[in-house]
Each structure stands twice: as structure tokens, then as C-alpha cells.
Design a protein around this motif. Structure first.
Motif, PDB file in Angstrom:
ATOM      1  N   LEU A 108       0.822  -1.205   0.000  1.00  9.94           N
ATOM      2  CA  LEU A 108       0.000   0.000   0.000  1.00  9.94           C
ATOM      3  C   LEU A 108       0.857   1.256   0.000  1.00  9.94           C
ATOM      4  O   LEU A 108       0.567   2.226  -0.718  1.00  9.94           O
ATOM      5  CB  LEU A 108      -0.927  -0.012   1.221  1.00  9.94           C
ATOM      6  N   ALA A 109       1.919   1.250   0.795  1.00 12.72           N
ATOM      7  CA  ALA A 109       2.795   2.422   0.846  1.00 12.72           C
ATOM      8  C   ALA A 109       3.473   2.670  -0.497  1.00 12.72           C
ATOM      9  O   ALA A 109       3.590   3.827  -0.939  1.00 12.72           O
ATOM     10  CB  ALA A 109       3.839   2.237   1.950  1.00 12.72           C
ATOM     11  N   VAL A 110       3.902   1.608  -1.143  1.00 14.48           N
ATOM     12  CA  VAL A 110       4.537   1.753  -2.456  1.00 14.48           C
ATOM     13  C   VAL A 110       3.530   2.256  -3.487  1.00 14.48           C
ATOM     14  O   VAL A 110       3.838   3.123  -4.317  1.00 14.48           O
ATOM     15  CB  VAL A 110       5.158   0.414  -2.906  1.00 14.48           C
ATOM     16  N   ALA A 111       2.306   1.734  -3.447  1.00 15.20           N
ATOM     17  CA  ALA A 111       1.278   2.153  -4.404  1.00 15.20           C
ATOM     18  C   ALA A 111       0.928   3.626  -4.227  1.00 15.20           C
ATOM     19  O   ALA A 111       0.689   4.337  -5.207  1.00 15.20           O
ATOM     20  CB  ALA A 111       0.032   1.289  -4.224  1.00 15.20           C
ATOM     21  N   ALA A 112       0.884   4.083  -2.981  1.00 12.98           N
ATOM     22  CA  ALA A 112       0.509   5.471  -2.701  1.00 12.98           C
ATOM     23  C   ALA A 112       1.683   6.435  -2.847  1.00 12.98           C
ATOM     24  O   ALA A 112       1.478   7.651  -2.937  1.00 12.98           O
ATOM     25  CB  ALA A 112      -0.050   5.578  -1.282  1.00 12.98           C
ATOM     26  N   ARG A 113       2.876   5.913  -2.898  1.00 12.77           N
ATOM     27  CA  ARG A 113       4.086   6.746  -2.888  1.00 12.77           C
ATOM     28  C   ARG A 113       4.116   7.845  -3.957  1.00 12.77           C
ATOM     29  O   ARG A 113       4.517   8.969  -3.679  1.00 12.77           O
ATOM     30  CB  ARG A 113       5.301   5.823  -3.032  1.00 12.77           C
ATOM     31  N   PRO A 114       3.671   7.574  -5.203  1.00  7.30           N
ATOM     32  CA  PRO A 114       3.709   8.646  -6.207  1.00  7.30           C
ATOM     33  C   PRO A 114       2.841   9.855  -5.851  1.00  7.30           C
ATOM     34  O   PRO A 114       3.049  10.946  -6.404  1.00  7.30           O
ATOM     35  CB  PRO A 114       3.173   7.949  -7.472  1.00  7.30           C
ATOM     36  N   LEU A 115       1.869   9.679  -4.950  1.00  6.14           N
ATOM     37  CA  LEU A 115       0.967  10.761  -4.571  1.00  6.14           C
ATOM     38  C   LEU A 115       1.394  11.461  -3.283  1.00  6.14           C
ATOM     39  O   LEU A 115       0.834  12.499  -2.937  1.00  6.14           O
ATOM     40  CB  LEU A 115      -0.451  10.208  -4.371  1.00  6.14           C
ATOM     41  N   MET A 116       2.367  10.895  -2.583  1.00  5.12           N
ATOM     42  CA  MET A 116       2.718  11.420  -1.271  1.00  5.12           C
ATOM     43  C   MET A 116       3.811  12.469  -1.386  1.00  5.12           C
ATOM     44  O   MET A 116       4.625  12.468  -2.313  1.00  5.12           O
ATOM     45  CB  MET A 116       3.129  10.284  -0.336  1.00  5.12           C
ATOM     46  N   VAL A 117       3.813  13.366  -0.419  1.00  2.00           N
ATOM     47  CA  VAL A 117       4.723  14.508  -0.417  1.00  2.00           C
ATOM     48  C   VAL A 117       5.452  14.548   0.915  1.00  2.00           C
ATOM     49  O   VAL A 117       5.058  13.877   1.876  1.00  2.00           O
ATOM     50  CB  VAL A 117       3.941  15.826  -0.624  1.00  2.00           C
ATOM     51  N   PRO A 118       6.556  15.323   1.011  1.00  2.00           N
ATOM     52  CA  PRO A 118       7.213  15.460   2.315  1.00  2.00           C
ATOM     53  C   PRO A 118       6.218  15.926   3.379  1.00  2.00           C
ATOM     54  O   PRO A 118       5.435  16.843   3.149  1.00  2.00           O
ATOM     55  CB  PRO A 118       8.284  16.521   2.044  1.00  2.00           C
ATOM     56  N   GLY A 119       6.226  15.250   4.505  1.00  2.00           N
ATOM     57  CA  GLY A 119       5.259  15.537   5.563  1.00  2.00           C
ATOM     58  C   GLY A 119       4.086  14.581   5.574  1.00  2.00           C
ATOM     59  O   GLY A 119       3.268  14.611   6.493  1.00  2.00           O
ATOM     60  N   SER A 120       3.992  13.714   4.558  1.00  2.00           N
ATOM     61  CA  SER A 120       2.919  12.726   4.523  1.00  2.00           C
ATOM     62  C   SER A 120       3.169  11.645   5.573  1.00  2.00           C
ATOM     63  O   SER A 120       4.283  11.485   6.071  1.00  2.00           O
ATOM     64  CB  SER A 120       2.813  12.087   3.137  1.00  2.00           C
ATOM     65  N   SER A 121       2.117  10.891   5.873  1.00  2.00           N
ATOM     66  CA  SER A 121       2.184   9.932   6.965  1.00  2.00           C
ATOM     67  C   SER A 121       1.428   8.660   6.613  1.00  2.00           C
ATOM     68  O   SER A 121       0.321   8.720   6.085  1.00  2.00           O
ATOM     69  CB  SER A 121       1.585  10.561   8.232  1.00  2.00           C
ATOM     70  N   VAL A 122       2.041   7.522   6.915  1.00  2.00           N
ATOM     71  CA  VAL A 122       1.383   6.223   6.798  1.00  2.00           C
ATOM     72  C   VAL A 122       1.160   5.701   8.213  1.00  2.00           C
ATOM     73  O   VAL A 122       2.096   5.670   9.023  1.00  2.00           O
ATOM     74  CB  VAL A 122       2.244   5.226   6.005  1.00  2.00           C
ATOM     75  N   VAL A 123      -0.062   5.309   8.520  1.00  2.00           N
ATOM     76  CA  VAL A 123      -0.378   4.785   9.849  1.00  2.00           C
ATOM     77  C   VAL A 123      -1.113   3.459   9.706  1.00  2.00           C
ATOM     78  O   VAL A 123      -2.100   3.371   8.978  1.00  2.00           O
ATOM     79  CB  VAL A 123      -1.237   5.770  10.667  1.00  2.00           C
ATOM     80  N   GLY A 124      -0.621   2.445  10.395  1.00  2.00           N
ATOM     81  CA  GLY A 124      -1.268   1.143  10.399  1.00  2.00           C
ATOM     82  C   GLY A 124      -1.783   0.794  11.781  1.00  2.00           C
ATOM     83  O   GLY A 124      -1.452   1.454  12.770  1.00  2.00           O
ATOM     84  N   LEU A 125      -2.580  -0.264  11.839  1.00  2.00           N
ATOM     85  CA  LEU A 125      -3.183  -0.700  13.096  1.00  2.00           C
ATOM     86  C   LEU A 125      -2.668  -2.080  13.466  1.00  2.00           C
ATOM     87  O   LEU A 125      -2.680  -3.006  12.641  1.00  2.00           O
ATOM     88  CB  LEU A 125      -4.699  -0.719  12.975  1.00  2.00           C
ATOM     89  N   THR A 126      -2.215  -2.217  14.716  1.00  2.00           N
ATOM     90  CA  THR A 126      -1.677  -3.487  15.177  1.00  2.00           C
ATOM     91  C   THR A 126      -2.313  -3.875  16.501  1.00  2.00           C
ATOM     92  O   THR A 126      -3.108  -3.129  17.073  1.00  2.00           O
ATOM     93  CB  THR A 126      -0.141  -3.408  15.300  1.00  2.00           C
ATOM     94  N   PHE A 127      -1.960  -5.066  16.953  1.00  2.00           N
ATOM     95  CA  PHE A 127      -2.343  -5.544  18.285  1.00  2.00           C
ATOM     96  C   PHE A 127      -1.069  -6.102  18.895  1.00  2.00           C
ATOM     97  O   PHE A 127      -0.523  -7.079  18.381  1.00  2.00           O
ATOM     98  CB  PHE A 127      -3.434  -6.611  18.191  1.00  2.00           C
ATOM     99  N   ASP A 128      -0.583  -5.441  19.919  1.00  2.00           N
ATOM    100  CA  ASP A 128       0.731  -5.675  20.527  1.00  2.00           C
ATOM    101  C   ASP A 128       1.311  -7.059  20.232  1.00  2.00           C
ATOM    102  O   ASP A 128       0.843  -8.077  20.742  1.00  2.00           O
ATOM    103  CB  ASP A 128       0.619  -5.467  22.034  1.00  2.00           C
ATOM    104  N   ALA A 129       2.355  -7.077  19.398  1.00  2.00           N
ATOM    105  CA  ALA A 129       2.953  -8.341  18.965  1.00  2.00           C
ATOM    106  C   ALA A 129       4.228  -8.680  19.723  1.00  2.00           C
ATOM    107  O   ALA A 129       4.991  -9.550  19.299  1.00  2.00           O
ATOM    108  CB  ALA A 129       3.233  -8.299  17.464  1.00  2.00           C
TER     109      ALA A 129
END
Length: 272
Positions: free
Chosen positions: A143-164
Motif C-alpha cells: 500500500l505504501a509503495v502504491a501510494a508513494r507517487p501521490l505522497m509529499v514530504p510531511g505525509s504519513s502512513v499509519v497502520g493498526l496493530t495488536f501488541d505483537a
């Protein structure tokens, strides 16, 4: 920009995400964390897009109408190379040729409950384990690679986890998948940092989502929070998690990346 996008911007106006465009990938029901994130993001001024795929896409389009402003709904299967390759085009179709993404939320996970969860760790077949790892962990990279062409400095990727960091009752191979997700986030943070893109995760306590209901014995897992979370824990309230996600999407954490932020009532910090 489309008329719908202008409407979102005009109606929401201000907040910590004002002027930012956010894609929330993996919204199915209005009880999902992704839906809560999309809702709070709109309330904080963001222009929001949401996604799903397959038969669930019809449900997502209906659920989208329950948000403060009905957002564009994209078809996006994060395991389909064609969907991933066409993501920039799909976003631009709704937001215009100069569209950018200031934030991407990965709210995606799957593990076959019949073979991978509920005490079946020793018997989990590789075919199902591989699917869980691809959908729940590798897809953060995809997902991050796919969205990368649209992202700019200051952009943010956030995912959801359950303490691993520990082994949980009944969570089994999904715990392994989440460990992979957490490691993937650190490597994504390393590789995207030079472009000014942050990658972080939010580790939520157990919430009564569609995914949670599919876990055999989930009640035994969530009952642990009753006595050990010092702030208490409401397993029906997704908003605290959504607020944390949106804070990480904003510019309030400009130098934070590769981090796992716990939103679990403090459970993770307690001993026996």
C-alpha cells in the motif's frame, strides 16, 4: 478537484487535518476502526477517501453515507497488483490531476479463523499462514509503495496493530502476522524517511470489530483488560484509537517514525 471534494473542504474547514487528504484503506462496517478514523479525520478538516474490494465493496459504499460527508469509495485489493498500480489514477479521478495524499491508513488484516485462530497455532497450514502474512503484514509495504507517487514530504502512513511483543491466548498466527506488520513498519520508516514520509502504527486494545468477532475465544482475550488496564477499557469505543491515528496523520508528530503508539488503557505497561 471534484464538487464533492470542495464540499468536504468547505464544510469541515478547520482542525488538525485541515487541508490534508487521507486514504483510509479497509473500511467495511461502521463499527470498524477504519470507519472511526475516517469520521474523526473528516471532523478534523480532512478530505477523506475510503476503500474496500470484492463483495464487501457494496457494504462499504452504503456505510460511507453514514460519515459526516460521503467520501469517494475506491475498489482496492491490496493483494492485487493491478489494483495497486491503478491507485494513483483512481485517486486523481476523484481529486483531480494534481491530487496528493497527505496520509494513508492501513486498516487491513485477515487470518482464516477456522485454521489459524482459537488455539490452532501448531496446526496452522502454510497456505493460510501465507495468506495472513500477505494480507496483514506485507500489504503495508504494498500500500505504501502504491501510494508513494501521490505522497509529499510531511505525509504519513499509519497502520493498526495488536501488541505483537508477547504471545496472546487464541490470537495465534494473527499475532505472528502483526509481528511482521510491526517489523515491516520499521523498515518502511527507514526507506521512506529520506522522502519526509513517516510510518507509524497504533496498537489498540481489543475492540468489538468485525475482525474481532471472527476470533474464536475472543471474549477470553478481551476479559484480561477488565482488571489490568489502569485507565479502564471500553471495547465498543473506537474513537480513542481513531484520535491517535489522526494525531499521527497530522503535523503534530513531525519527527516521529517507526513508532508503535499504544492506545489500550495502559494495559501494555502493567505486570501481573
Amino acid at each position: 478537484m471534484t464538487e464533492q471534494t470542495n464540499e468536504q473542504t468547505t464544510e469541515q474547514g478547520s482542525g488538525i487535518l485541515a487541508g490534508r487528504t487521507i486514504l483510509v484503506a479497509g473500511v467495511t462496517l461502521d463499527t470498524s476502526i477504519g470507519f472511526a478514523v475516517a469520521k474523526f479525520a473528516q471532523e478534523q478538516g480532512a478530505t477523506v477517501l475510503i476503500s474496500n474490494f470484492g463483495q464487501a465493496l457494496r457494504i462499504t459504499r452504503r456505510i460511507a453515507r453514514r460519515l459526516p460527508v460521503e467520501p469517494p469509495v475506491l475498489e482496492l485489493d491490496v493483494t492485487d497488483p493491478e489494483h495497486l498500480a491503478s491507485l494513483p489514477e483512481a485517486v486523481r479521478e476523484h481529486l483531480g490531476a494534481d491530487a496528493v495524499l497527505h496520509g494513508v491508513v492501513h486498516s487491513i488484516a485477515y487470518g482464516n479463523p477456522e485454521t489459524l485462530l482459537g488455539g490452532k497455532f501448531l496446526d496452522g497450514p502454510w497456505k493460510d499462514v501465507a495468506q495472513a502474512l500477505e494480507v496483514s503484514a506485507y500489504s503495508l509495504k504494498s500500500l505504501a509503495v502504491a501510494a508513494r507517487p501521490l505522497m509529499v514530504p510531511g505525509s504519513s502512513v499509519v497502520g493498526l496493530t495488536f501488541d505483537a511483543t508477547v504471545a496472546w491466548p487464541v490470537y495465534d498466527w494473527m499475532g505472528v502476522a502483526k509481528a511482521g506488520l510491526e517489523s515491516c513498519a520499521r523498515y518502511r520508516a527507514r526507506d521512506l524517511g529520506a522522502e519526509g514520509i513517516r510510518v507509524n502504527l497504533v496498537s489498540a486494545g481489543p475492540l468489538r470489530t468485525l475482525a474481532a468477532k471472527a476470533i474464536p475465544g475472543f471474549e477470553d482475550l478481551e476479559s484480561l483488560w477488565t482488571t489490568r488496564a489502569p485507565l479502564g477499557w471500553d471495547n465498543t469505543d473506537q474513537e480513542p484509537t481513531a484520535r491517535a491515528v489522526c494525531a499521527l496523520l497530522s503535523d503534530l508528530f513531525p519527527a516521529t517514525t517507526g513508532e508503535v503508539v499504544h492506545v489500550d488503557g495502559g494495559f501494555h505497561a502493567m505486570g501481573a
